[in-house]
Every structure is written in C-alpha cells, then in structure tokens.
Design a protein around this motif. Sequence first.
Motif, mmCIF file in Angstrom:
data_model
loop_
_atom_site.group_PDB
_atom_site.id
_atom_site.type_symbol
_atom_site.label_atom_id
_atom_site.label_comp_id
_atom_site.label_asym_id
_atom_site.label_seq_id
_atom_site.Cartn_x
_atom_site.Cartn_y
_atom_site.Cartn_z
ATOM 1 N N GLY A 30 0.616 -1.179 -0.085
ATOM 2 C CA GLY A 30 -0.128 -0.288 -0.034
ATOM 3 C C GLY A 30 0.622 1.036 0.639
ATOM 4 O O GLY A 30 0.298 2.166 0.450
ATOM 5 N N ARG A 31 2.575 0.657 0.416
ATOM 6 C CA ARG A 31 2.952 2.398 -0.510
ATOM 7 C C ARG A 31 3.353 3.263 -1.611
ATOM 8 O O ARG A 31 3.562 3.615 -1.287
ATOM 9 N N GLY A 32 3.357 2.390 -2.533
ATOM 10 C CA GLY A 32 4.382 2.137 -3.464
ATOM 11 C C GLY A 32 3.091 3.291 -4.223
ATOM 12 O O GLY A 32 4.012 4.362 -5.043
ATOM 13 N N LEU A 33 2.255 3.938 -4.768
ATOM 14 C CA LEU A 33 1.487 4.485 -5.244
ATOM 15 C C LEU A 33 1.650 5.907 -4.537
ATOM 16 O O LEU A 33 1.377 7.068 -5.323
ATOM 17 N N LEU A 34 1.783 5.990 -3.496
ATOM 18 C CA LEU A 34 1.718 7.123 -2.905
ATOM 19 C C LEU A 34 2.808 7.790 -3.074
ATOM 20 O O LEU A 34 3.163 8.662 -2.484
ATOM 21 N N ILE A 35 3.339 7.095 -3.300
ATOM 22 C CA ILE A 35 5.128 7.396 -3.318
ATOM 23 C C ILE A 35 5.715 8.002 -4.573
ATOM 24 O O ILE A 35 6.256 8.744 -5.250
ATOM 25 N N VAL A 36 5.131 6.762 -5.660
ATOM 26 C CA VAL A 36 5.039 6.946 -6.951
ATOM 27 C C VAL A 36 4.367 8.555 -7.439
ATOM 28 O O VAL A 36 4.777 9.353 -8.094
ATOM 29 N N ALA A 37 3.273 8.361 -7.271
ATOM 30 C CA ALA A 37 2.239 9.303 -7.620
ATOM 31 C C ALA A 37 2.721 10.703 -7.676
ATOM 32 O O ALA A 37 2.562 11.278 -8.416
#
Length: 71
Positions: A30-37
């Motif tokens: 659940g962390r990937g999109l928050l980091i990449v977006a």
Amino acid sequence: MRDRALTIEVSDEATTSPHLRHARVQDEDGRGLLIVAPLAGRWGARCTPDGKVTWVEEALDSDEQPIPVGG
C-alpha cells in the motif's frame, strides 16, 4: 517509452482499483502509489483477465508541464 514519455507498469492479481492511501506501519503493502504518484506526470490502472496493471508516466521533455496526478 512512447511519445517522449517513460511509462512504468506493475501488474498484480488483485481486482481492486488502486488509490492513494497512507499505509499503517504494520501493513505489508500500500505504499508504492503514494510514493510514485507525486513524482509522476500521470498514473492510472486497467483491468486484465488476470487482475490489473497500474502504470505511471513521466514526460521526458523538460519543457513540458506535468499532467496533474490521477489525470
């Protein structure tokens, strides 16, 4: 790379749509999109027969203004 943009795709077997969220300390995902977006020009997802593909896109032309996240 397509039309002066770098596209990165990640697939998984989940059928739920991705969304920006703050993962709890004990969460394993659940962390990937928050980091990449915030770094990407655009992001989105598409359904596949086996789950979904989430993608992010960044313009390669430094003069081009980024498209708002989620757009």
